[in-house]
Design a protein around this motif. Sequence first.
Motif, short mmCIF file in Angstrom:
data_model
loop_
_atom_site.label_atom_id
_atom_site.label_comp_id
_atom_site.label_asym_id
_atom_site.label_seq_id
_atom_site.Cartn_x
_atom_site.Cartn_y
_atom_site.Cartn_z
N LEU A 224 53.77 53.34 36.22
CA LEU A 224 53.07 53.37 34.86
C LEU A 224 51.55 52.45 35.14
CD1 LEU A 224 56.03 53.49 32.42
CD2 LEU A 224 54.83 55.40 32.97
N PRO A 225 50.89 53.23 34.21
CA PRO A 225 49.43 52.33 34.06
C PRO A 225 49.88 50.92 33.40
CG PRO A 225 48.88 54.55 33.21
CD PRO A 225 50.56 54.50 33.44
N GLU A 226 49.24 49.90 33.82
CA GLU A 226 49.64 48.48 33.58
C GLU A 226 48.93 48.29 31.93
OE1 GLU A 226 49.45 43.70 34.82
OE2 GLU A 226 48.68 45.58 36.22
N PRO A 227 49.80 48.10 30.92
CA PRO A 227 49.21 48.23 29.65
C PRO A 227 48.53 46.50 29.52
CG PRO A 227 51.65 47.76 29.55
CD PRO A 227 51.20 48.14 30.88
N ALA A 228 47.79 46.44 28.44
CA ALA A 228 47.15 45.06 28.28
C ALA A 228 48.18 44.18 27.47
CB ALA A 228 46.02 45.09 27.16
N ASP A 229 48.39 42.87 27.77
CA ASP A 229 49.31 41.93 27.35
C ASP A 229 49.17 41.66 26.18
OD1 ASP A 229 47.09 40.16 27.48
OD2 ASP A 229 48.10 39.24 29.05
N ASP A 230 48.02 41.80 25.24
CA ASP A 230 47.96 41.71 23.68
C ASP A 230 48.41 42.83 22.91
OD1 ASP A 230 46.04 43.80 24.24
OD2 ASP A 230 44.13 42.45 23.81
N GLY A 231 49.12 43.81 23.38
CA GLY A 231 49.71 44.82 22.37
C GLY A 231 48.72 45.96 22.17
N SER A 232 47.48 45.97 22.73
CA SER A 232 46.41 46.87 22.29
C SER A 232 46.68 48.26 22.74
CB SER A 232 45.02 46.53 22.69
OG SER A 232 44.96 46.20 24.19
N ASP A 233 47.47 48.20 23.71
CA ASP A 233 48.15 49.63 24.35
C ASP A 233 49.43 50.13 24.02
OD1 ASP A 233 45.84 49.69 26.01
OD2 ASP A 233 46.53 48.56 27.72
N ALA A 234 49.78 49.50 22.87
CA ALA A 234 51.08 49.99 22.19
C ALA A 234 51.29 51.62 22.10
CB ALA A 234 51.35 49.21 21.26
N VAL A 235 52.18 52.00 22.46
CA VAL A 235 52.47 53.76 22.33
C VAL A 235 53.60 53.81 21.71
CG1 VAL A 235 51.09 53.78 24.45
CG2 VAL A 235 53.50 53.81 24.72
N GLU A 236 53.90 55.02 21.26
CA GLU A 236 55.06 55.69 20.89
C GLU A 236 55.75 56.39 21.89
OE1 GLU A 236 54.47 57.93 16.99
OE2 GLU A 236 53.96 56.30 16.08
N SER A 237 54.98 56.95 22.90
CA SER A 237 55.43 57.50 24.15
C SER A 237 54.72 57.21 25.04
CB SER A 237 55.34 59.19 23.69
OG SER A 237 55.87 59.98 24.68
N LEU A 238 55.62 57.02 26.24
CA LEU A 238 54.91 56.66 27.61
C LEU A 238 53.86 57.57 28.13
CD1 LEU A 238 58.08 54.99 29.31
CD2 LEU A 238 56.19 53.88 28.35
N PRO A 239 52.94 57.12 28.74
CA PRO A 239 52.08 58.08 29.43
C PRO A 239 52.80 58.60 30.81
CG PRO A 239 51.62 55.88 30.12
CD PRO A 239 52.35 55.76 28.92
N PRO A 240 52.16 59.71 31.58
CA PRO A 240 52.99 60.34 32.58
C PRO A 240 53.19 59.31 33.71
CG PRO A 240 51.19 61.91 31.56
CD PRO A 240 50.97 60.39 31.06
N LEU A 241 54.22 59.54 34.36
CA LEU A 241 54.34 58.84 35.62
C LEU A 241 53.21 59.12 36.54
CD1 LEU A 241 58.14 59.61 36.32
CD2 LEU A 241 57.04 57.88 34.84
#
Length: 553
Positions: A224-241
């Motif tokens: 999965l793409p690496e999300p930012a550690d500040d919560g700015s990439d928070a999602v309700e559903s994951l991006p595709p594998l």
Amino acid sequence: MKRRRFLAVATLSTSLLAGCESNPDTETDEDTTTQTDTTRSTSTTTTAPADAEFVFGQPTYPADIAPGETFEIRTPVTNSGESAGSSTVSLALGETEHSKPVDLDPGETATLSFTIDGGLVAGTHPFTIQAGENGQAVRGDLEVGGEVPKLDHFIQTEGRNFVRDGEPFYFSGGNNDMVRRAPQWYVDRVFAEASDLGLTALRTWVYAGKCFVGACKGNNNKVLPEPADDGSDAVESLPPLNETVMRKLDYAIYKANETGVRLVLPLLSNTDSHTGITDFVHYTASASSHDDFYTDPNCRALYKEYVEAVLTRVNVFTGREYRNDPGIMMWELVNEPDLLDNDGATSIMQDWIEEMAPFIKSIDGNHLLSTGEIGYYEESRDKSLPGKSDQGMDFIENHQPDAIDAATFHMYLNKNGLLAEDEDGVPRWKTWVENHASDAHETLEKPLYAGEVAPSNDDGEFRVDRRDDDWKAQDEKRADKYREIFDEFLAHDVNGALNWTFMIPFDFATDPVDDPEQWNASVSVYPDDQFTWAVLQDYANTVNGLSSGSVDE
């Protein structure tokens, strides 16, 4: 890479104009005739005037196409009309449509090349190449792959035993995280060496990680793409594998079926160095710390979403969903799950296991499931190791749910004080083996396997440095300790063991090398480590002898 010959398509549409064949001598330079490939989901139109007419010669493509391989379909197109004209040529293949523009003078021929980027599973795939919506068309059938290898049986359990086709099954093997993130030549050799040695299992990671071999060197190939550690990439559903990363696992599963060396697959990392639980925390606005992964409802929902995506993925090399593939022996919930900030209570982890294990079984009833844990005991038990009561684990309780099929533990003699002796002079590691075997077989009534085992990990006296003059003596010393460990496993009827790690030498380009400066992982076992290699083979032969039925399925 071998050069490929190209095969003309045998089945052509009757809509191809009679007598209008392309002349290879009239093909223009490939640099000017091969157009940039695009993928479209809509139909194409033609802008050619009435007296410009586009006809096709025979399309060609490689004679041997492996499932998942990237290749090209090429077709000559000629303007047989009396005026210059342009059109859009489309190639429809499965659910995708590729298109290219073409602009030709009267009598001019160009060769169009369509890149098929590795998405085809084994089987027959019809395609159509057409100029505009109502223009001339040519059709053919792509034959991808030959007979796809498939093991005959899923590994199951009956009481304290693993079983294959209803008969007791013991396994030996190794961990090799590289097969999840390396070129195919490396994967091929790992499985070949494992099979030749008599191993029947390899443990690798669903979640991949940094590549050290070949063109992908240096890439952190996360699922999965690496999300930012500040919560700015928070999602309700994951991006595709990540499709490229997952295809590497596809290939490993394909090789498992081909060689009979099945895979044990931890679904997620407990750390943040790969696709791990910290990524799920960062994907969730309501979570902030490592341990929140196990408690936060949104983290739990994302884990379930991730797991379902993995289990139902269609392998591009076999055409089977992962959950239907007997090349996979077993899933593990997480690699070495634990809590970092805990007062010793085991309820958090237990609650998580009791929710996730049945969820996985509701999707995949074919495969075995275990926890992936190290095997720590809750602190009140006299079997608990000193200083490990804060990690929230309890070997017995964690493996009690019906959805957990087998118990697992990890063991490195240089860790957790396992080389220390009790008052009777018995090394603690031997008691560690005895306790886990007894609890698995008698208390839990389930089989037990060592998911990771080695005399040393990272440091310790049983490592091998092949740059040293006495490296063979180091290997012999390590081999003696491995033999002692395996003898203890046999004495307590441990049902399976996976050493850390089973490797082949590699460099950072294309081929294996002999210079240990290029590889030389001191805890790994390589083919040239003749003493330890021989011990792994002896243990494999012994446990294969304990298994009923043929090793070849």
